[in-house]
Design a protein around this motif. Structure first.
Motif, PDB file in Angstrom:
ATOM      1  N   ARG A   1      41.219  44.857  35.359  1.00 35.06           N
ATOM      2  CA  ARG A   1      41.389  46.125  34.655  1.00 35.06           C
ATOM      3  C   ARG A   1      42.130  47.075  35.589  1.00 35.06           C
ATOM      4  O   ARG A   1      41.548  47.661  36.477  1.00 35.06           O
ATOM      5  CB  ARG A   1      40.030  46.713  34.241  1.00 35.06           C
ATOM      6  CG  ARG A   1      39.360  45.913  33.105  1.00 35.06           C
ATOM      7  CD  ARG A   1      37.947  46.389  32.884  1.00 35.06           C
ATOM      8  NE  ARG A   1      37.346  45.803  31.686  1.00 35.06           N
ATOM      9  CZ  ARG A   1      36.759  44.612  31.660  1.00 35.06           C
ATOM     10  NH1 ARG A   1      36.698  43.890  32.750  1.00 35.06           N
ATOM     11  NH2 ARG A   1      36.229  44.146  30.543  1.00 35.06           N
ATOM     12  N   THR A   2      43.441  47.192  35.392  1.00 36.19           N
ATOM     13  CA  THR A   2      44.343  48.018  36.210  1.00 36.19           C
ATOM     14  C   THR A   2      44.074  47.843  37.703  1.00 36.19           C
ATOM     15  O   THR A   2      44.006  48.810  38.457  1.00 36.19           O
ATOM     16  CB  THR A   2      44.273  49.505  35.816  1.00 36.19           C
ATOM     17  OG1 THR A   2      42.933  49.993  35.979  1.00 36.19           O
ATOM     18  CG2 THR A   2      44.729  49.706  34.389  1.00 36.19           C
ATOM     19  N   GLU A   3      43.914  46.595  38.119  1.00 38.74           N
ATOM     20  CA  GLU A   3      43.728  46.281  39.535  1.00 38.74           C
ATOM     21  C   GLU A   3      45.101  46.039  40.161  1.00 38.74           C
ATOM     22  O   GLU A   3      45.862  45.173  39.708  1.00 38.74           O
ATOM     23  CB  GLU A   3      42.855  45.035  39.668  1.00 38.74           C
ATOM     24  CG  GLU A   3      42.637  44.575  41.097  1.00 38.74           C
ATOM     25  CD  GLU A   3      41.842  43.285  41.157  1.00 38.74           C
ATOM     26  OE1 GLU A   3      41.647  42.774  42.276  1.00 38.74           O
ATOM     27  OE2 GLU A   3      41.426  42.788  40.089  1.00 38.74           O
ATOM     28  N   VAL A   4      45.443  46.800  41.185  1.00 42.40           N
ATOM     29  CA  VAL A   4      46.731  46.635  41.846  1.00 42.40           C
ATOM     30  C   VAL A   4      46.612  45.532  42.890  1.00 42.40           C
ATOM     31  O   VAL A   4      45.838  45.640  43.841  1.00 42.40           O
ATOM     32  CB  VAL A   4      47.208  47.947  42.499  1.00 42.40           C
ATOM     33  CG1 VAL A   4      48.550  47.725  43.200  1.00 42.40           C
ATOM     34  CG2 VAL A   4      47.345  49.051  41.448  1.00 42.40           C
ATOM     35  N   ARG A   5      47.374  44.456  42.687  1.00 40.50           N
ATOM     36  CA  ARG A   5      47.336  43.307  43.574  1.00 40.50           C
ATOM     37  C   ARG A   5      48.709  43.103  44.222  1.00 40.50           C
ATOM     38  O   ARG A   5      49.705  43.695  43.794  1.00 40.50           O
ATOM     39  CB  ARG A   5      46.909  42.049  42.801  1.00 40.50           C
ATOM     40  CG  ARG A   5      45.559  42.194  42.120  1.00 40.50           C
ATOM     41  CD  ARG A   5      45.206  40.997  41.268  1.00 40.50           C
ATOM     42  NE  ARG A   5      45.134  39.764  42.052  1.00 40.50           N
ATOM     43  CZ  ARG A   5      44.799  38.578  41.529  1.00 40.50           C
ATOM     44  NH1 ARG A   5      44.510  38.482  40.237  1.00 40.50           N
ATOM     45  NH2 ARG A   5      44.752  37.505  42.271  1.00 40.50           N
TER      46      ARG A   5
ATOM     47  N   VAL B   1      39.644  53.901  41.467  1.00 41.51           N
ATOM     48  CA  VAL B   1      40.045  53.101  40.320  1.00 41.51           C
ATOM     49  C   VAL B   1      41.403  53.635  39.885  1.00 41.51           C
ATOM     50  O   VAL B   1      41.607  54.848  39.839  1.00 41.51           O
ATOM     51  CB  VAL B   1      39.037  53.219  39.154  1.00 41.51           C
ATOM     52  CG1 VAL B   1      39.478  52.364  37.979  1.00 41.51           C
ATOM     53  CG2 VAL B   1      37.646  52.821  39.607  1.00 41.51           C
ATOM     54  N   THR B   2      42.327  52.760  39.600  1.00 44.61           N
ATOM     55  CA  THR B   2      43.685  53.199  39.313  1.00 44.61           C
ATOM     56  C   THR B   2      43.820  53.841  37.940  1.00 44.61           C
ATOM     57  O   THR B   2      43.135  53.474  36.989  1.00 44.61           O
ATOM     58  CB  THR B   2      44.666  52.016  39.408  1.00 44.61           C
ATOM     59  OG1 THR B   2      44.210  50.975  38.545  1.00 44.61           O
ATOM     60  CG2 THR B   2      44.754  51.499  40.820  1.00 44.61           C
TER      61      THR B   2
ATOM     62  N   GLY C   1      47.836  54.723  43.209  1.00 43.28           N
ATOM     63  CA  GLY C   1      47.451  54.698  41.804  1.00 43.28           C
ATOM     64  C   GLY C   1      46.115  55.318  41.504  1.00 43.28           C
ATOM     65  O   GLY C   1      45.721  55.433  40.343  1.00 43.28           O
ATOM     66  N   CYS C   2      45.385  55.743  42.546  1.00 42.58           N
ATOM     67  CA  CYS C   2      44.055  56.303  42.357  1.00 42.58           C
ATOM     68  C   CYS C   2      44.131  57.810  42.136  1.00 42.58           C
ATOM     69  O   CYS C   2      44.849  58.514  42.860  1.00 42.58           O
ATOM     70  CB  CYS C   2      43.176  55.997  43.563  1.00 42.58           C
ATOM     71  SG  CYS C   2      42.861  54.236  43.789  1.00 42.58           S
ATOM     72  N   PRO C   3      43.408  58.354  41.155  1.00 45.82           N
ATOM     73  CA  PRO C   3      43.473  59.782  40.844  1.00 45.82           C
ATOM     74  C   PRO C   3      42.601  60.637  41.755  1.00 45.82           C
ATOM     75  O   PRO C   3      41.500  60.231  42.150  1.00 45.82           O
ATOM     76  CB  PRO C   3      42.971  59.856  39.399  1.00 45.82           C
ATOM     77  CG  PRO C   3      42.070  58.673  39.247  1.00 45.82           C
ATOM     78  CD  PRO C   3      42.610  57.609  40.155  1.00 45.82           C
TER      79      PRO C   3
ATOM     80  N   LEU D   1      34.274  52.815  44.459  1.00 42.76           N
ATOM     81  CA  LEU D   1      33.998  52.041  43.247  1.00 42.76           C
ATOM     82  C   LEU D   1      34.698  50.689  43.248  1.00 42.76           C
ATOM     83  O   LEU D   1      35.835  50.557  43.693  1.00 42.76           O
ATOM     84  CB  LEU D   1      34.455  52.825  42.014  1.00 42.76           C
ATOM     85  CG  LEU D   1      33.482  53.823  41.411  1.00 42.76           C
ATOM     86  CD1 LEU D   1      34.169  54.577  40.284  1.00 42.76           C
ATOM     87  CD2 LEU D   1      32.230  53.135  40.889  1.00 42.76           C
ATOM     88  N   GLU D   2      34.004  49.708  42.698  1.00 38.49           N
ATOM     89  CA  GLU D   2      34.592  48.403  42.419  1.00 38.49           C
ATOM     90  C   GLU D   2      34.284  48.073  40.969  1.00 38.49           C
ATOM     91  O   GLU D   2      33.122  47.980  40.585  1.00 38.49           O
ATOM     92  CB  GLU D   2      34.026  47.327  43.348  1.00 38.49           C
ATOM     93  CG  GLU D   2      34.401  47.534  44.810  1.00 38.49           C
ATOM     94  CD  GLU D   2      33.898  46.407  45.689  1.00 38.49           C
ATOM     95  OE1 GLU D   2      33.398  45.403  45.130  1.00 38.49           O
ATOM     96  OE2 GLU D   2      34.007  46.530  46.919  1.00 38.49           O
TER      97      GLU D   2
END
Length: 478
Positions: free
Chosen positions: A339-343, A300-301, A280-282, A333-334
């Motif tokens: 916020r669009t966190e893939v868990r 960041v996704t 999901g990360c660009p 980055l964290e």
């Protein structure tokens, strides 16, 4: 944090003194009597359920150097204050007291201040700026949701005296609020991330939202002046349809230079060849004003995060952050949670946790991510209602439902009341099967209906405004 003798409080804030040792030095400011430490300033706010004035005695006993009230102190309170050498002041507006005190402290700090506002993307931009600039400077940054007329001045007042850069998020829900924040913070740089539809129910139109966000320029110096070592600049999205409006009506008249960020050849800082990986990360190519270019990855996704990273990178370059440092920081980055966190769910499914808040634009971005990520099972969208949309609420929820249908999730669960039904009806109208669209009234109902039906190969998006409480759904399944 601020350290100030009692004798200067009246001149800076206009508050009325009643008693106190003029030479006692106050250290730090709190609005909760339970947070008082030795020498704190306690500012009392009167709310609907709790009156902070009632807790002044407790603040004095806890060691406060000063208490600021909104009503005349009793003789007993003054006696208690005198016994503890605590100053007592009164003011008509405790919010204005905080703003004026913070403005005075900010002026004495001589640091670079960056103000961040916009309909969406504020927190991602703020967090990215803080991460980039911390590699070179002593940075103080807004924590949590301390971005309003009370939280932002408290953020400034808590800054260490040797702070070199402050990154301040500025929120609002009406005209005049960002102007007050900007006069207090006096930003050298400002970012307006996006003119969206958040708060349209309060402000009436996107043009009004643009005007309210552009108030951030009020406290900025003209770019022709060298202010604390830098020339002021406003950072905007080159592809936002209200950017020309802000430039012509606000930036140019104020003499503020503009930096455009986006995906166009005309942008000063641009991203090209954006690809979203399996995580999901660009990954993308970034080009700066001076022509420097390199390929980078953002930890960041979602592709929607790229422009927020560009805002931060544009300012970081102006402040001397090297290219390789920007690349390294982007990859590690964290961002503030939910916020669009893939868990990973307990059953093994992936959950895109974007439950912190929602607006139509961020809903669309999250649905894009749901469609872009690889998935061997079902794609499931759990969408809660969105707040503060006013008379536009029904229409914007219908547009969100139609957009969701266009992204073809296997299951769409709409959580809430009438607006959830508007989303669901629009999705069905745009071709989703009746049995693929569900409406449930509450987060608890969504948990009962869906939590145990998620399969290990599924991909689940969870997004809605905070009042819906979809974070509880995420915690139940993860």
């Amino acid at each position: 944090m601020i350290e100030i003798p009692v004798r200067y409080l009246e001149g800076i804030t206009g508050a009325r003194p009643w008693t106190g040792n003029a030479d006692r030095v106050c250290k730090g400011v709190v609005i909760d009597s339970r947070a008082v430490e030795t020498d704190s300033i306690f500012v009392a706010f009167s709310g609907e359920r709790v009156d902070g004035n009632d807790f002044a005695p407790a603040a004095i006993e806890a060691g406060a150097a000063c208490v600021v009230l909104t009503r005349e102190p009793s003789r007993e309170l003054i006696r208690t204050a005198d016994a503890h050498e605590c100053a007592v002041f009164t003011c008509e507006d405790p919010t204005e007291f905080l703003l004026l005190l913070a403005q005075g402290y900010r002026a004495r700090m001589h640091c670079t201040v960056i103000g961040v506002t916009g309909s969406i993307g504020k927190t991602t931009t703020k967090d990215t700026l803080a991460a980039l600039l911390s590699t070179r400077y002593r940075v103080h940054v807004t924590r949590g949701n301390y971005n309003n007329l009370i939280g932002m001045p408290l953020t400034i007042l808590s800054a260490p005296r040797d702070t070199e850069v402050m990154v301040l998020e500025m929120g609002m829900d009406g005209f005049g609020q960002i102007e007050r924040l900007s006069r207090c913070a006096q930003p050298t740089y400002a970012v307006i991330t996006k003119i969206g539809t958040s708060h349209i129910g309060l402000l009436g139109s996107r043009e009004n939202i643009a005007c309210a966000k552009a108030e951030i320029l009020v406290g900025m110096p003209p770019s022709s002046e060298n202010f604390e070592g830098h020339h002021a600049a406003l950072v905007l999205n080159g592809e936002d349809d209200f950017t020309p409006f802000i430039i012509e009506n606000f930036a140019k008249p104020a003499g503020i230079d503009v930096i455009l960020c986006g995906t166009s050849d005309d942008d000063d800082v641009s991203a090209r060849n954006i690809e979203v990986g399996e995580d999901g990360c660009p990954v993308f190519d970034i080009t700066f004003e001076d022509g420097a270019q390199f390929k980078t990855r953002l930890a960041v996704t979602g592709a929607q995060s790229v422009v927020n990273a560009l805002y931060a990178a544009a300012i970081a370059r102006r402040l001397g952050i090297a290219q390789y440092t920007i690349h390294e920081v982007f990859g590690a980055l964290e961002i503030t949670g939910r916020r669009t966190e893939v868990r990973r769910a307990a059953c093994g499914a992936r959950v895109i946790d974007d439950s912190y808040n929602a607006a139509p634009e961020s809903m669309a971005a999250a649905l894009n991510l749901l469609a872009e990520l690889p998935c061997a099972g079902d794609r499931i969208a759990v969408l809660g209602e969105m707040g503060e949309l006013g008379e536009e609420g029904a229409r914007l929820h219908e547009l969100t439902g139609a957009y969701a249908a266009a992204k073809r999730p296997d299951v769409l669960v709409c959580v809430g009341g009438d607006n959830a039904r508007h989303m669901a009806d629009a999705a069905r109208l745009m071709g989703m099967a009746d049995d693929a669209v569900r409406v449930v009234p509450t987060t608890e109902a969504a948990i009962a209906r869906l939590a145990h039906a998620i399969a290990p190969e599924d991909l689940v998006l969870v997004k809605g405004s905070r009042f819906v409480g979809l974070d509880r759904f995420v915690e139940e399944v993860c």
